[in-house]
Design a protein around this motif. Sequence first.
Motif, PDB file in Angstrom:
ATOM      1  N   ASN A  28      30.016  27.635  72.611  1.00 49.77           N
ATOM      2  CA  ASN A  28      29.740  28.864  71.854  1.00 49.77           C
ATOM      3  C   ASN A  28      31.001  29.356  71.131  1.00 49.77           C
ATOM      4  OD1 ASN A  28      27.887  30.923  71.102  1.00 49.77           O
ATOM      5  ND2 ASN A  28      28.877  32.309  72.559  1.00 49.77           N
ATOM      6  N   VAL A  29      30.795  29.933  69.951  1.00 50.28           N
ATOM      7  CA  VAL A  29      31.915  30.399  69.121  1.00 50.28           C
ATOM      8  C   VAL A  29      31.758  31.879  68.788  1.00 50.28           C
ATOM      9  CG1 VAL A  29      33.235  30.005  66.997  1.00 50.28           C
ATOM     10  CG2 VAL A  29      31.916  28.119  67.987  1.00 50.28           C
ATOM     11  N   TYR A  31      33.851  35.032  66.546  1.00 51.08           N
ATOM     12  CA  TYR A  31      34.924  35.113  65.554  1.00 51.08           C
ATOM     13  C   TYR A  31      35.204  36.526  65.078  1.00 51.08           C
ATOM     14  CZ  TYR A  31      31.592  35.489  61.662  1.00 51.08           C
ATOM     15  OH  TYR A  31      30.611  35.918  60.795  1.00 51.08           O
ATOM     16  N   CYS A 183      35.480  25.841  58.034  1.00 50.52           N
ATOM     17  CA  CYS A 183      34.634  27.028  58.072  1.00 50.52           C
ATOM     18  C   CYS A 183      34.312  27.474  56.646  1.00 50.52           C
ATOM     19  CB  CYS A 183      35.364  28.136  58.819  1.00 50.52           C
ATOM     20  SG  CYS A 183      34.460  29.674  58.862  1.00 50.52           S
ATOM     21  N   TYR A 207      31.665  25.109  60.511  1.00 47.95           N
ATOM     22  CA  TYR A 207      31.335  26.409  61.104  1.00 47.95           C
ATOM     23  C   TYR A 207      30.689  27.314  60.068  1.00 47.95           C
ATOM     24  CZ  TYR A 207      34.607  24.681  64.622  1.00 47.95           C
ATOM     25  OH  TYR A 207      35.236  23.918  65.560  1.00 47.95           O
ATOM     26  N   SER A 209      28.466  31.163  59.438  1.00 49.12           N
ATOM     27  CA  SER A 209      28.522  32.523  59.992  1.00 49.12           C
ATOM     28  C   SER A 209      27.132  32.967  60.400  1.00 49.12           C
ATOM     29  CB  SER A 209      29.120  33.493  58.976  1.00 49.12           C
ATOM     30  OG  SER A 209      30.445  33.123  58.712  1.00 49.12           O
ATOM     31  N   SER A 214      23.817  25.739  67.524  1.00 49.97           N
ATOM     32  CA  SER A 214      24.552  24.685  66.824  1.00 49.97           C
ATOM     33  C   SER A 214      23.788  23.361  66.948  1.00 49.97           C
ATOM     34  CB  SER A 214      25.946  24.547  67.433  1.00 49.97           C
ATOM     35  OG  SER A 214      26.605  25.798  67.410  1.00 49.97           O
ATOM     36  N   ARG A 225      27.760  30.770  64.641  1.00 48.35           N
ATOM     37  CA  ARG A 225      28.865  31.561  65.208  1.00 48.35           C
ATOM     38  C   ARG A 225      28.451  33.012  65.337  1.00 48.35           C
ATOM     39  NH1 ARG A 225      34.257  31.442  62.223  1.00 48.35           N
ATOM     40  NH2 ARG A 225      32.946  32.168  60.506  1.00 48.35           N
ATOM     41  N   ASN A 246      22.517  33.652  69.689  1.00 49.98           N
ATOM     42  CA  ASN A 246      22.229  32.465  68.877  1.00 49.98           C
ATOM     43  C   ASN A 246      20.726  32.278  68.644  1.00 49.98           C
ATOM     44  OD1 ASN A 246      24.892  31.750  68.478  1.00 49.98           O
ATOM     45  ND2 ASN A 246      25.014  30.653  70.430  1.00 49.98           N
TER      46      ASN A 246
END
Length: 253
Positions: A28-29, A31, A183, A207, A209, A214, A225, A246
Motif C-alpha cells: 500500500n502507498v 503520499y 509517478c 504510480y 493518484s 494496484s 495511491r 483502495n
Amino acid sequence: MNPIKKVIYNYGIPLIGRLFHKKNKYINVIYYHDIVDGEGYSFMRTNFEVFKRQMEYIAQNGYTTVRFDDLRTPADEEYDAKRIIIAFDDGWKSNYTKIYDLMKCLGLKYNIYLAVKEIGANPDYLTWDEVCKMHDEGWVGFGAHTYTHPDMSDISKIDTELEFAKADAVFEKQLGYKPLDFCYPFGAYSEESNEYISSCLEYKRIYTSRMMYSYRQNGKLIFGRNGICNDESFGVFKAKLKGYFNVWRTIIG
Ligand SMILES: [Zn+2]
C-alpha cells in the motif's frame, strides 16, 4: 461535503474497504506533497504537527516503511498490512529541511518523485546535494516525475523525449542509476499514456493518484495511491494507511 457524504466517506468507505481488504495484492502507498509550519491545504500542503502525529502513529504501531530501492523482488511488492510506502510528490524543499531528521529519529524511510527541472533551480525545491545525501544515507528512495511536470492525460501534446529521456538522464547523472519508479504529474493519466510508458520505457512501477487496488499490466506494477489530506480525520488517515480506501474506485468509479 454535505453531512451524509461525510458520514459515508468517514465511516462507510473504511467499513466496506475493511470487508474487501483481501483485494489488496500489492504494498500500500500513501503520499504527501509539501510539509509546512503554517496552515495546511488539502493534499498539497500538510501542516507539520498533523504530519508528525501521523508519522508517530506509524512508528509506534509496528509498520515497516519501504524505500523504492527495497523493492527488488515480486515478494517485496506484495501486500502486507504492516508494510507501507510513504511517498512525496515533486521534491519540495521541506521534504528535507522539515522532515528528514524527524523521519530518521522515528526510523521511517520514505520516497520522493522528482520534478527534475525544479531540482536545484527553484528555491522551493530540493537541491541535488540534498537528494544525494538523503539517498546515500540509505533513508530516502527516489523516483521519476517527468521534467516539466506536464499533464499527461493527452500524451500527444507532450514532448516525450524531453519529459522522459532528459529527466531520466539528469536523474541518472546525479544519482548514478536510472529511476525504476514513475509517478504521473497531477495523477493525470490515460490508457494511451499508460500504453506508451508500458511499451517503451523501462520503469518497473507506475504510480497513479487514484485510490484503487494496484494491479499488473504488461509486466509493470500500476499502483493506486492514497493521498493524505491535511483536513481529514485521524480515522480516515488510519483507514488509508491500511489500504481500506483502495475500494474507492470500485464503488465510486
Ligand atoms: Zn507532482
